[in-house]
Design an enzyme around this catalytic site. Structure first.
Site, PDB file in Angstrom:
ATOM      1  CE  LYS A  22      -1.710   1.595   4.072  1.00 49.34           C
ATOM      2  NZ  LYS A  22      -1.412   3.007   4.416  1.00 49.34           N
ATOM      3  CG  ASN A  23       2.288   2.781   3.545  1.00 47.21           C
ATOM      4  OD1 ASN A  23       1.137   3.153   3.268  1.00 47.21           O
ATOM      5  ND2 ASN A  23       2.689   2.560   4.781  1.00 47.21           N
ATOM      6  NE  ARG A 100      -0.467  12.621   8.050  1.00 45.82           N
ATOM      7  CZ  ARG A 100      -0.351  13.866   8.447  1.00 45.82           C
ATOM      8  NH1 ARG A 100      -1.324  14.436   9.099  1.00 45.82           N
ATOM      9  NH2 ARG A 100       0.754  14.551   8.210  1.00 45.82           N
ATOM     10  NE  ARG A 129       1.230  10.642  10.188  1.00 45.70           N
ATOM     11  CZ  ARG A 129       0.733   9.695   9.403  1.00 45.70           C
ATOM     12  NH1 ARG A 129      -0.464   9.202   9.630  1.00 45.70           N
ATOM     13  NH2 ARG A 129       1.416   9.241   8.379  1.00 45.70           N
ATOM     14  N   PRO A 130       3.057  16.833  11.453  1.00 41.92           N
ATOM     15  CG  PRO A 130       4.970  17.882  12.266  1.00 41.92           C
ATOM     16  CD  PRO A 130       4.046  16.731  12.530  1.00 41.92           C
ATOM     17  CB  VAL A 131       3.107  18.690   5.914  1.00 39.56           C
ATOM     18  CG1 VAL A 131       2.284  17.432   5.895  1.00 39.56           C
ATOM     19  CG2 VAL A 131       2.232  19.922   6.086  1.00 39.56           C
ATOM     20  CG  ASP A 132       7.889  20.569   9.936  1.00 40.34           C
ATOM     21  OD1 ASP A 132       7.296  19.473   9.897  1.00 40.34           O
ATOM     22  OD2 ASP A 132       8.906  20.752  10.624  1.00 40.34           O
ATOM     23  CG  ASP A 314       3.531   1.659   9.441  1.00 46.63           C
ATOM     24  OD1 ASP A 314       3.181   2.514  10.268  1.00 46.63           O
ATOM     25  OD2 ASP A 314       3.712   1.909   8.233  1.00 46.63           O
ATOM     26  CB  ILE A 336       8.110   6.828  14.297  1.00 47.95           C
ATOM     27  CG1 ILE A 336       9.266   5.832  14.129  1.00 47.95           C
ATOM     28  CG2 ILE A 336       7.830   7.597  13.006  1.00 47.95           C
ATOM     29  CD1 ILE A 336      10.531   6.375  13.555  1.00 47.95           C
TER      30      ILE A 336
HETATM   31  C1  EPZ Z   1       4.708   6.958   6.263  1.00 53.66           C
HETATM   32  O1  EPZ Z   1       4.008   8.069   6.797  1.00 53.66           O
HETATM   33  C2  EPZ Z   1       3.715   5.817   6.192  1.00 53.66           C
HETATM   34  N1  EPZ Z   1       2.613   6.205   5.344  1.00 53.66           N
HETATM   35  C3  EPZ Z   1       3.233   5.481   7.599  1.00 53.66           C
HETATM   36  O2  EPZ Z   1       2.371   4.356   7.508  1.00 53.66           O
HETATM   37  C4  EPZ Z   1       4.433   5.132   8.471  1.00 53.66           C
HETATM   38  O3  EPZ Z   1       4.009   4.918   9.793  1.00 53.66           O
HETATM   39  C5  EPZ Z   1       5.453   6.274   8.443  1.00 53.66           C
HETATM   40  O4  EPZ Z   1       5.819   6.593   7.067  1.00 53.66           O
HETATM   41  C6  EPZ Z   1       6.735   5.962   9.203  1.00 53.66           C
HETATM   42  O5  EPZ Z   1       7.334   4.805   8.671  1.00 53.66           O
HETATM   43  C7  EPZ Z   1       2.725   6.066   4.018  1.00 53.66           C
HETATM   44  O6  EPZ Z   1       3.747   5.647   3.483  1.00 53.66           O
HETATM   45  C8  EPZ Z   1       1.532   6.422   3.197  1.00 53.66           C
HETATM   46  P1  EPZ Z   1       6.997  10.276   8.120  1.00 53.66           P
HETATM   47  P2  EPZ Z   1       4.636   9.529   6.714  1.00 53.66           P
HETATM   48  O7  EPZ Z   1       6.940  11.544   7.350  1.00 53.66           O
HETATM   49  O8  EPZ Z   1       5.394   9.666   5.461  1.00 53.66           O
HETATM   50  C9  EPZ Z   1       7.486  13.609  11.486  1.00 53.66           C
HETATM   51  C10 EPZ Z   1       0.421   3.109   7.908  1.00 53.66           C
HETATM   52  O9  EPZ Z   1      -0.101   2.614   8.947  1.00 53.66           O
HETATM   53  N2  EPZ Z   1       7.382  14.603  10.414  1.00 53.66           N
HETATM   54  O10 EPZ Z   1       8.141   9.355   7.877  1.00 53.66           O
HETATM   55  O11 EPZ Z   1       3.552  10.486   7.000  1.00 53.66           O
HETATM   56  C11 EPZ Z   1       6.189  12.837  11.718  1.00 53.66           C
HETATM   57  O12 EPZ Z   1       5.279  13.561  12.502  1.00 53.66           O
HETATM   58  C12 EPZ Z   1       0.995   4.503   7.913  1.00 53.66           C
HETATM   59  O13 EPZ Z   1       0.454   2.492   6.834  1.00 53.66           O
HETATM   60  C13 EPZ Z   1       7.604  15.935  10.701  1.00 53.66           C
HETATM   61  O14 EPZ Z   1       7.896  16.300  11.841  1.00 53.66           O
HETATM   62  O15 EPZ Z   1       5.634   9.482   7.958  1.00 53.66           O
HETATM   63  C14 EPZ Z   1       6.701  11.582  12.368  1.00 53.66           C
HETATM   64  O16 EPZ Z   1       6.930  11.828  13.720  1.00 53.66           O
HETATM   65  C15 EPZ Z   1       0.754   5.247   9.198  1.00 53.66           C
HETATM   66  N3  EPZ Z   1       7.481  16.841   9.680  1.00 53.66           N
HETATM   67  C16 EPZ Z   1       8.049  11.353  11.672  1.00 53.66           C
HETATM   68  O17 EPZ Z   1       8.419  12.627  11.116  1.00 53.66           O
HETATM   69  C17 EPZ Z   1       7.172  16.470   8.410  1.00 53.66           C
HETATM   70  O18 EPZ Z   1       7.078  17.336   7.522  1.00 53.66           O
HETATM   71  C18 EPZ Z   1       8.020  10.328  10.529  1.00 53.66           C
HETATM   72  O19 EPZ Z   1       6.949  10.631   9.663  1.00 53.66           O
HETATM   73  C19 EPZ Z   1       6.965  15.105   8.129  1.00 53.66           C
HETATM   74  C20 EPZ Z   1       7.089  14.191   9.151  1.00 53.66           C
END
Ligand code: EPZ
Length: 428
Positions: A22-23, A100, A129-132, A314, A336
């Site tokens: 999926k991811n 998201r 989960r910010p997008v900064d 996950d 995480i």
């Molecule tokens: C991906 O999410 C996956 N989703 C998640 O799977 C997975 O848990 C996660 O990566 C970690 O492995 C998809 O691939 C669609 P990140 P993503 O950006 O990309 C912080 C599932 O159950 N962060 O790696 O959103 C964030 O808050 C899902 O299938 C910032 O601070 O995760 C987190 O603490 C849930 N600023 C950490 O980084 C940002 O701009 C990692 O998040 C982006 C993220």
């Protein structure tokens, strides 16, 4: 709403076919926005999140066709995506709030059209989960981004330019967003401290097949030399390592013996190693991976979630379920996401002994779990309850099954084929 009823006690035996990831599929689908040429993706799982992504892409102007009935799937697993023109550069709140991963369209839209308007996703069940980082990376590539009315409005009228960007924190989504944007940027982009999850390697390999120039795939430094245009391509999505790990935990929980066909143990070494320490055999086979309990005993082992190649967040909830029945204690630490223990109160209602200390959960194994009515707030938490139910005495009814349907293809059918007593109770 549908529910799933599980009667615990049966050891899982037989084989389970692992679906495409999926991811990996979600960003791969978004890659269509980078080109007016066709992209054919094989082995896409049929899940609610994939349908949401199809809806998002269609409103941007993508034509999506799914070939019918492959591999026993009702709707087929090959998608052909063609985005001749971008009709809209807006990703609306109504879709982004549901999923998201929708924010992944930001980079590709700015790269191709010089503008994008993407709703901010807001918080979710596992954290803020910010997008900064997505924003900061695109700004470094020359985009201006303002926030207005809950939307990110990005502009780069003269196109994006290559840059060296060091992620201050490892992020899967931000790496994917910037990687796709960089493919059409002018000059070379270097992404340092990039996430190394196999889903990113899959995206990069597909982009290369589309004509992108990327080196360092699989490492923490990705180098991308921008190109003017991409070409048609075909790509097979990697198997879902989280689905593989989830079924491995389910098999271990029931003391069963199952071959996970298409599962690739090298995509989940950290989790497989942890399982081996618990007394669970995980071995590669010609068709995938076989999981069984070595000597009947399940030992408590600590785990800490980390970016790949560490233990995946996950699989944290599923592993916690498994540890509720282990001999001894297990300390499970989540590094995480700040709010990813929502399954704990529900597991406790089934008789688990778990105490939370900040970002760690101390799980003391109990001799038995009892079935209950349970529900969870996200996908992995939901499936962890299904795993607990497989080993619980009596019936468990899982509510809010729509979470499971976002990420597990035909879960109840796959479990039932291995002897589990499980059925879906249609909506009420
Ligand atoms: C991906 O999410 C996956 N989703 C998640 O799977 C997975 O848990 C996660 O990566 C970690 O492995 C998809 O691939 C669609 P990140 P993503 O950006 O990309 C912080 C599932 O159950 N962060 O790696 O959103 C964030 O808050 C899902 O299938 C910032 O601070 O995760 C987190 O603490 C849930 N600023 C950490 O980084 C940002 O701009 C990692 O998040 C982006 C993220």
């Amino acid at each position: 709403m549908d529910r799933i009823r599980v009667r615990g006690g049966a050891a899982l035996k037989g084989e389970i076919a692992i679906s495409g990831s999926k991811n990996a599929s979600l960003p791969l689908m978004v890659a269509t926005l980078l080109t007016d040429q066709s992209l054919v993706l094989h082995n896409v799982p049929r899940l609610a999140d994939i349908d949401t992504m199809i809806a998002l892409l269609e409103q941007h102007g993508t034509h999506v066709s799914a070939s019918p009935g492959e591999n026993g799937h009702r709707r087929g697993t090959t998608l052909t995506l063609t985005t001749r023109d971008i009709d809209s550069t807006t990703a609306p709140y109504d879709i982004v709030r549901k999923m998201r991963a929708s924010v992944l369209v930001l980079g590709p839209l700015v790269a191709r059209c010089g503008e994008a308007r993407v709703s901010l996703p807001g918080g979710c069940a596992i954290g803020t989960r910010p997008v900064d980082l997505h924003i900061a990376g695109l700004q470094a590539m020359g985009a201006t981004i303002e926030l207005d009315g809950g939307y990110m409005i990005a502009r780069a009228k003269d196109g994006l330019r290559g840059v060296r960007y060091v992620f201050p924190k490892v992020s899967v989504g931000a790496t994917e967003n910037l990687l796709m944007a960089a493919v059409l940027a002018k000059g070379e982009t270097i992404l340092d401290n990039a996430a190394r999850e196999p889903e990113i390697g899959d995206l990069a390999n597909c982009l290369v097949a589309m004509g992108a120039r990327i080196s360092g795939i699989g490492s923490e430094t990705l180098r991308i030399e921008g190109v003017d245009a991409l070409r048609p391509a075909e790509h097979v999505v990697i198997p879902d390592r989280i689905e593989t790990g989830t079924y491995a935990m389910a098999v271990a929980m029931t003391g069963g013996d199952v071959e996970l066909v298409h599962g690739r143990v090298e995509l989940l070494e950290a989790a497989a190693d942890t399982l081996r320490q618990c007394g669970v055999e995980c071995v590669a086979t010609a068709r995938g991976m076989r999981v069984s309990r070595r000597d009947g005993v399940l030992r408590g082992v600590d785990a800490m979630t980390e970016p790949f190649p560490g233990f995946p967040t996950d699989l944290q909830a599923q592993f916690m379920s498994l540890m509720t029945r282990a001999e001894g204690a297990a300390m499970i630490t989540e590094t995480i996401f700040e709010n990813r223990f929502m399954h704990v109160p529900e597991l406790s209602r089934m008789g688990a002994n778990i105490t939370i200390h900040g970002t760690s959960a101390l799980v003391r194994g109990v001799p038995k779990l009892r079935g209950a009515e349970v529900m969870a707030t996200d996908l992995r938490a939901s499936v962890s309850l299904a795993i607990a139910a497989l080993a619980a005495e009596g019936d468990t009814t899982l509510h809010r099954v729509y979470h499971l349907d976002r990420g597990y293809e035909r879960l109840e059918e796959k479990l039932a084929a291995c002897g589990a007593d499980v059925e879906r109770l249609m909506g009420r």
